[in-house]
Design a protein around this motif. Structure first.
Motif, short mmCIF file in Angstrom:
data_model
loop_
_atom_site.label_atom_id
_atom_site.label_comp_id
_atom_site.label_asym_id
_atom_site.label_seq_id
_atom_site.Cartn_x
_atom_site.Cartn_y
_atom_site.Cartn_z
N LEU A 73 0.84 -1.19 0.00
CA LEU A 73 0.00 0.00 0.00
C LEU A 73 0.88 1.24 0.00
O LEU A 73 1.84 1.35 0.77
N SER A 74 0.54 2.18 -0.87
CA SER A 74 1.27 3.45 -0.93
C SER A 74 0.27 4.53 -1.29
O SER A 74 -0.92 4.26 -1.52
N ARG A 75 0.73 5.77 -1.33
CA ARG A 75 -0.16 6.88 -1.67
C ARG A 75 0.41 7.65 -2.84
O ARG A 75 1.61 7.87 -2.94
N SER A 76 -0.50 8.07 -3.69
CA SER A 76 -0.15 8.96 -4.78
C SER A 76 -0.71 10.32 -4.41
O SER A 76 -1.92 10.55 -4.50
N GLY A 77 0.17 11.21 -3.96
CA GLY A 77 -0.30 12.49 -3.46
C GLY A 77 -0.80 12.33 -2.03
O GLY A 77 -0.29 11.55 -1.25
N ILE A 78 -1.85 13.06 -1.68
CA ILE A 78 -2.34 13.07 -0.32
C ILE A 78 -3.49 12.10 -0.12
O ILE A 78 -3.61 11.46 0.91
N VAL B 149 -1.55 0.65 -9.03
CA VAL B 149 -2.98 0.70 -9.34
C VAL B 149 -3.70 1.44 -8.22
O VAL B 149 -3.53 1.10 -7.05
N PRO B 150 -4.51 2.47 -8.54
CA PRO B 150 -5.28 3.16 -7.49
C PRO B 150 -6.38 2.27 -6.93
O PRO B 150 -6.95 1.45 -7.64
N LEU B 151 -6.67 2.45 -5.64
CA LEU B 151 -7.65 1.63 -4.95
C LEU B 151 -8.84 2.47 -4.49
O LEU B 151 -8.69 3.64 -4.14
N ASP B 152 -10.00 1.83 -4.48
CA ASP B 152 -11.19 2.38 -3.85
C ASP B 152 -11.53 1.48 -2.67
O ASP B 152 -11.97 0.33 -2.86
N PRO C 45 5.81 -2.10 10.61
CA PRO C 45 5.00 -2.53 9.47
C PRO C 45 4.31 -1.40 8.73
O PRO C 45 4.02 -1.52 7.54
N LEU C 46 4.02 -0.29 9.40
CA LEU C 46 3.38 0.84 8.74
C LEU C 46 4.32 2.03 8.68
O LEU C 46 3.89 3.18 8.69
N GLY C 47 5.61 1.75 8.61
CA GLY C 47 6.60 2.81 8.58
C GLY C 47 6.67 3.50 7.24
O GLY C 47 6.00 3.15 6.27
N ALA C 48 7.50 4.54 7.17
CA ALA C 48 7.68 5.28 5.93
C ALA C 48 8.19 4.35 4.85
O ALA C 48 8.99 3.46 5.09
N ALA C 49 7.69 4.54 3.64
CA ALA C 49 8.02 3.63 2.54
C ALA C 49 8.72 4.37 1.42
O ALA C 49 8.32 5.47 1.04
N GLY C 50 9.77 3.79 0.88
CA GLY C 50 10.47 4.37 -0.25
C GLY C 50 9.88 3.90 -1.56
O GLY C 50 8.95 3.09 -1.61
N PRO C 51 10.39 4.40 -2.69
CA PRO C 51 9.89 3.97 -4.00
C PRO C 51 10.21 2.50 -4.23
O PRO C 51 11.32 2.05 -3.99
N ILE C 52 9.24 1.76 -4.71
CA ILE C 52 9.43 0.33 -4.89
C ILE C 52 9.76 -0.01 -6.34
O ILE C 52 10.30 -1.07 -6.64
N GLN C 53 9.45 0.90 -7.27
CA GLN C 53 9.67 0.63 -8.69
C GLN C 53 10.95 1.33 -9.15
O GLN C 53 11.30 2.41 -8.69
N GLN C 54 11.63 0.67 -10.09
CA GLN C 54 12.91 1.19 -10.56
C GLN C 54 12.76 2.58 -11.19
O GLN C 54 13.62 3.43 -11.06
N GLY D 9 10.45 8.91 -3.54
CA GLY D 9 10.30 8.18 -2.28
C GLY D 9 9.72 9.00 -1.16
O GLY D 9 9.74 8.60 -0.01
N VAL D 10 9.18 10.19 -1.45
CA VAL D 10 8.62 11.01 -0.39
C VAL D 10 7.14 10.72 -0.28
O VAL D 10 6.35 11.05 -1.15
N THR D 11 6.76 10.04 0.77
CA THR D 11 5.36 9.73 1.01
C THR D 11 5.00 10.18 2.42
O THR D 11 5.84 10.19 3.31
#
Length: 722
Positions: free
Chosen positions: A258-263, A275-278, A567-576, A582-584
């Protein structure tokens, strides 16, 4: 003799004979163990120019030794060996070959070598005993303290080879360049994805839809199987030429992070696609789920390109038996064969192997009552001759909790004076220190150069009055810290998980919902507390105790499901090719706002420090403050819970106590601990405990009792009374 075909392929001639011999003995032989024994037999025959008949005799004795080792371990616990214990891996096979030779290779020489040579013709039990005597000299008392920053190396899973490869040494064992440090975060994110995916696929129930070898399972011929569609394979339905509707994936299960695109937009991502989620209609099955977690989602891809989630949950826990045994994930100086020797030492030295482990948190050394209780605890242990193998003291070590005061001269002086007073207590108890390791683990409010990092290094000597230099068996450890107690693996961590995770999760799971619905059906928890306060009630409703137990289970299982201490820590970019840098930023939903607002904080103010406004409960809002700790990416591997340890000791003093109450307009908390078991599929579950606050819960602490012939391992709450 080798056939021409075997010679061409380089096949060891003993492999078939070895497998058959072990099968007849009722033992399951791992392929790598079979190769090890075959190479040993071939080398032994060549060195001594033995015939194949003599090699067969060697094989028979190796089989008997393996069988005796399995039976000896089972008989020590007064039961028959189970099917899992009859598995012969490379460690057991190597030990059997070593015992057959009667040598002391790897354990020393001199007197030990003569001992083994003289025992060459001795009985099997004698040779096992001689092996354990030599191991005792090499492995000491069987207790090892493992530093998170110095002793835990990193391993990465190779998707092409299907094995774990050494990735980097422990953080403080290497000089890092700026370029290497800049690449740590994205590399760790990708390596962790590969780790979690292979962990999921080691469970025989799960398989990827892209795996051609599982085509029959795709056709539904195995009802208990779960087909997982990779995120990169999710596609929206496209309209056909006839206009009769589109063709997509339909209802599928996918796995990703799980990650966020924007806010606002929550996404599911793998190494190649996002893929965006609802999740507006999603049901959270168990545990805390939030940004940075690896999850299984079930739902349907819509034409808009948004995946509508109906169910979201954590991947299952993998048993220790199903994890690779040849990789030292736990850290420390021991090799797999040393761990096997420690298992034998547990049988030959039961009184040592069954010694207890004491753990305390919030040990306020500036409080005279705390110091007197520690003195009494140590004195009782000495009087009754039941010294534990380890006494774990976790911070905070000052009642003020540090924070803004941690750099003031008066605070630092009081901090050092507390350790000076404790040093005087320990000096009087030299007998206690002869048999017990006293381990100090820093808390979130303790000062030090790494106080804002997690993992963080030990307390500096300058702030602890030189207590570790002055006294033997006193260790300033990292946070988290790992403790090997013979063959048992124990992870100790001091962190306020509940305060950190509850507000960042997406919402209450189905486990919490029944309890929360009772609390929130007609009034919020905050309203109920105000009503009780107005009526003069000081008791806590039964519902809150139920929620407390559910929260404990949610927290413990989240750590186990994610196999990680953040487990819910800050996450870096996962894709090459990820260009987000990586700022989330986490965007908490604050579903727990009324719940947390009703419970007092460790400071006893009655307000949840840094928490949300209860009036805005349920609304999406950005974080009110930056996180109190930042990840130390170079030591991230020390946060792994892979494989699951035998015991997990948590010091979370933000957890509400059963006897929490609001009385006289001021919140009062007992900060009591809790314990539970996590079923991992192994013979013994993982024992988890939260020690609570020693200073604020009636001087209570937890005791870990290892497995013994009299019963299984246990976590028990104790207290120091007058």
């Amino acid at each position: 003799m080798k056939s021409a075909r075997e010679q061409a392929r380089g096949v060891n001639p003993f492999l078939k004979q070895i497998s058959a011999s072990f099968s007849l003995a009722g033992l399951q032989l791992r392929p790598q163990a079979a190769k090890l024994i075959a190479e040993w037999l071939q080398g032994s025959a060549c060195d001594s120019q033995q015939s194949e008949n003599n090699a067969a005799e060697h094989l028979e004795e190796v089989v008997n030794i393996c069988k005796a080792l399995v039976q000896k371990q089972a008989s020590a616990f007064k039961r028959l060996a189970s099917a899992d214990e009859c598995i012969v891996d490379t460690d057991l096979a190597g030990e059997a070959c070593r015992l057959r030779l009667g040598s002391s290779h790897g354990l020393g020489g001199g007197e030990d070598t003569q001992m083994h040579e003289s025992s060459h013709s001795a009985t099997l039990d004698d040779r096992i005993m001689f092996s354990e005597i030599a191991a005792t000299k090499a492995l000491g008392d069987g207790v090892f303290v493992i530093d998170a920053l110095r002793d835990v190396e990193r391993f990465a899973y190779s998707t092409t080879e299907g094995v774990f490869r050494h990735s980097s040494p422990a953080f403080l064992r290497k000089r890092w360049t700026e370029q290497e440090l800049s690449q740590l975060r994205p590399n760790i994110a990708r390596e962790r994805y590969n780790l979690m995916l292979q962990r999921l696929l080691r469970d025989p129930r799960f398989f990827l839809s892209t795996d051609v070898a599982n085509a029959r399972r795709l056709e539904g011929q195995m009802d208990d199987s779960v087909c997982v569609t990779p995120v990169e394979s999710l596609r929206a339905p496209s309209s056909g030429a006839s206009g009769s509707g589109g063709k997509g994936n339909g209802r599928v299960i996918s796995f990703g992070r799980l990650s966020r695109s924007g806010i606002e937009t929550l996404c599911l991502e793998d190494l190649r696609k996002t893929v965006p989620l609802d999740i507006s209609q999603a049901e959270v099955m168990s545990g805390f789920v939030g940004e940075g977690a690896f999850v299984l989602v079930e739902g349907e891809m819509r034409a808009s390109g948004v995946f509508h989630v109906s169910t979201i949950g954590h991947p299952p826990i993998l048993s220790r038996d199903a994890t690779p045994t040849h990789v030292n994930f736990f850290g420390g100086p021991l090799e797999p064969r040393d761990v096997m020797t420690l298992k034998q030492m547990e049988i030959s030295r039961p009184s040592e192997a069954q010694r207890l482990v004491f753990s305390l948190s919030d040990v306020y050394l500036d409080d005279s009552s705390v110091l007197s209780r520690i003195d009494r605890l140590i004195g009782l242990c000495v009087e009754r001759q039941c010294e534990p193998s380890a006494l774990i003291l976790m911070g905070n070590f000052h009642s003020s909790g540090g924070g803004q005061l941690s750099l003031s001269p008066s605070f630092l002086e009081e901090f050092k004076n507390g350790f000076t007073a404790l040093r005087q207590i320990l000096k009087k108890r030299r007998q206690f220190l002869d048999r017990t390791r006293v381990i100090f683990i820093p808390g979130p409010g303790d000062p030090g150069p790494m106080s804002t990092l997690f993992p963080r290094g030990p307390l500096p000597q300058s702030l602890t009055a030189g207590i570790a230099d002055d006294l033997q068996n006193v260790i300033l450890a990292s946070n988290p810290c790992r403790l090997r107690h013979f063959s048992r693996e124990i992870v100790i961590v001091r962190r306020n998980f509940l305060a950190d995770m509850a507000g960042r999760s997406l919402g209450p799971s189905t486990q919490l919902c029944p309890h929360l619905s009772r609390l929130w059906k007609e009034e919020t928890v905050l309203e109920r507390v105000k009503r009780e306060e107005a009526s003069g009630l000081s008791s806590v409703p039964l519902e809150r105790r139920s929620v407390r137990a559910a929260l404990a289970s949610e927290l413990a299982h989240t750590l186990a499901f994610q196999a990680h201490l953040d487990p819910l820590g800050a996450a870096g970019p996962i894709q090459q090719d990820d260009l987000r840098g990586g700022v989330t930023s986490a965007t908490p939903s604050y579903w727990a706002a009324p719940l947390l607002a009703a419970w007092p904080t460790p400071e006893g103010t009655g307000k949840w420090k840094g928490g949300p406004d209860p009036k805005k409960c349920g609304k999406q809002q950005p974080p009110s403050a930056p996180p109190s700790t930042h990840p130390l990416w170079g030591a991230e591997q020390s946060l792994w819970l892979y494989p699951m340890p035998d015991a997990l000791i948590i010091g979370d003093t933000s957890f509400p106590g059963e006897n929490s109450a609001v009385s006289g307009g001021e919140a009062v908390s007992s900060s009591a601990g809790w314990d539970l078991e996590i079923q991992t599929g192994d013979a013994q579950p993982c024992l988890v405990c939260n020690t609570g606050s020693f200073a604020r819960s009636g001087f209570s602490f937890y005791t870990y009792t290892p497995e013994s012939p009299d019963g299984p391992a246990a976590m028990e709450s104790s207290a120091v009374v007058d």
